[in-house]
Design an enzyme around this catalytic site. Sequence first.
Site, mmCIF file in Angstrom:
data_model
loop_
_atom_site.group_PDB
_atom_site.id
_atom_site.type_symbol
_atom_site.label_atom_id
_atom_site.label_comp_id
_atom_site.label_asym_id
_atom_site.label_seq_id
_atom_site.Cartn_x
_atom_site.Cartn_y
_atom_site.Cartn_z
ATOM 1 C CE1 TYR A 231 -4.612 11.574 -4.497
ATOM 2 C CE2 TYR A 231 -5.512 9.846 -3.096
ATOM 3 C CZ TYR A 231 -4.434 10.468 -3.689
ATOM 4 O OH TYR A 231 -3.166 9.994 -3.451
ATOM 5 C CD GLU A 392 14.324 16.730 -0.287
ATOM 6 O OE1 GLU A 392 13.454 17.186 0.482
ATOM 7 O OE2 GLU A 392 14.340 15.549 -0.673
ATOM 8 C CD GLU A 419 8.027 13.051 -4.728
ATOM 9 O OE1 GLU A 419 8.835 12.338 -5.326
ATOM 10 O OE2 GLU A 419 8.299 13.632 -3.668
ATOM 11 C CD1 TRP A 491 3.610 -9.569 -5.287
ATOM 12 C CD2 TRP A 491 2.552 -7.645 -4.838
ATOM 13 N NE1 TRP A 491 4.559 -8.581 -5.278
ATOM 14 C CE2 TRP A 491 3.937 -7.370 -5.000
ATOM 15 C CE3 TRP A 491 1.696 -6.586 -4.559
ATOM 16 C CZ2 TRP A 491 4.469 -6.084 -4.899
ATOM 17 C CZ3 TRP A 491 2.228 -5.299 -4.440
ATOM 18 C CH2 TRP A 491 3.596 -5.061 -4.620
ATOM 19 C CG HIS A 519 6.109 2.551 0.360
ATOM 20 N ND1 HIS A 519 7.304 2.169 -0.200
ATOM 21 C CD2 HIS A 519 6.137 3.902 0.415
ATOM 22 C CE1 HIS A 519 8.029 3.234 -0.479
ATOM 23 N NE2 HIS A 519 7.340 4.298 -0.123
#
Length: 619
Positions: A231, A392, A419, A491, A519
């Site tokens: 980034y 798309e 995205e 988590w 993922h």
Amino acid sequence: MFLLYLSPPFSYNERLVMRIQPQLVAAALAISLCFSATAASNKKAPPTVAEAEQFLKNAEARLEKLSDSAQRAAWVYETHITDDTEAISSQANDISLAALGEIALQARRYNGLPLSVENKRKLKLLQLSISLSDSKDREAYTRLASFMSGAYGKAKYCSKPSDEGSCKNLGQLEEILAHSNDPAVLKDAWLGWHKQSASYKDKYAEYVALSNKGARELGYADTGALWRSQYDMSPQEFAQETERLWQQVKPLYDSLHLYVRLKLREKYGAEIVPLTGPIPAHLFGNMWSQSWENLYPLVKPQGQAGSLDVGEVLKQKNTDAQAMTRYAEGFYTSLGMEKLPDSFWAKSMLTKPRDREVVCHASAWDLNNLTDVRIKMCINPTTEDFLTIHHELGHIYYDLAYRNQPYLFKAGANDGFHEAIGDTVQLSVTPEYLNKLGLLKEVPDVSQDIGVLLNRALEKVAFLPFGYLVDQWRWKVYAGEVKPQDYDKVWWELREKYQGVKRPAPSEANGFDAGAKYHVPADVPYARYFVAHILQFQFQRALCKEAGYTGPLHRCSIFGNKKAGEKYQAMLALGTSKPWSEALKTMSGEEKMDASAILDYFAPLKVWLDAQNKALSHG
């Protein structure tokens, strides 16, 4: 550029975009073929600028050729599924990714040379992937990745182990969570799916160790640090930046969370839904509580619609797949962008063939890094597909915009940009836009917008903390701060802290609830989705300002505005040739991501939520 953009494989609202990119590929997607070339090069005299420039030229040419072959093989496989096409695609992909790993290691030799700004950036981009020099490590790494992917894909929960008919896959369990109102049934489906990931917990721990080894070969502290380095800032700076953005949107999320809590409490009672503290995760209509649209019938305002449904009108007009796509193309061309190439219409798969098996899931493809762009989607005349095709084509128009860049710059400014492009256009699918297309007879008064805003918040705002915490957990795992025995403990600490949700039952021994999310075993970085959700609203606000719009942000559509389109196109054309902050500044004049645009967009809803929460709390 070896690019494939997928819309969500498990949930439309998840907005998943998996991108296979040589220069930004995630750890699970790049393995070095050999280390011999690097070892040999280290024995030579110190490298020169001229050698580095030639290396970059050769690397780009090699990767571009391999990506073309891999992409075409993948297209054939997904539009004509057989064992043979699968094998061909896998082989082409392996060759391309192995070459990337090899080149990534070789690129290290030229670090520190006084190269041009452009070539320094190319060299950096080449080194943002995992490369393992030891052949046994590479074999183990790929074997573990394949095992976990296969285990996740084949997992089923059998409520009666002796009865095969009681077994349900993830899709069937998601349907239960989306539509059942029985808390016991919801809890059973939730717990049943989360049990499955324990079978590959140990494999995941092994995989983490190997991934870290590959990251360290390239000079990174661990894989999480490598991911955050993509980034254009240090890993620590990116972590601080995401926390800053989360704090900006937290008050809006808190208001939404409280409203949903009070409605769930009305439905399920005080024994199941507490007045304070985290809410049981199985009640949100989604396996991961990451999007809450399925709760809309329960929480909707009285007398208001929850969406701009044009499905019936599309059916009445006999709108076929090509006409649906023409609507979306028309949005982009109204901004001054080019028409789609003739080859797009000739080569895209817009409907499901009758004669063969295909992957119907919507995806956008860039096959030759020039103008051979395509869509693969089985389009139906529904509101969902109408929105999806607008999304798309955002990928397609990004591909076309940067096609004249060097190969290594043919990608989004960062992995959230691609995205966000199509999602920004989706935000412009307003009542006014639909009315102009003849799909909505009347434009409803702004006073009727709360239902639509609430439905969108259940999708977009509800996602933000989950989009943030998944990689927070993995950064800790990769850094060695969290050991396998504490996977579940940390988590759920993060999920309670950020989402305000809790496990429906105590954790099980050797549990691996994080692994129940695709993922994680697939090792796809997730911060990109958090970034994309921030950027799309920031893009929308900037483009609406450029268009001269002054009304409520949620009612703004840039359809037909060439001035806004020119700004958008200027940013898209940069690809990844500049740091993302410069790309953002090109369009918006802003150099930092700013989540206040989300607050502006949902401002009317925030006022309404706070009023409702006050009334419900004292009711």
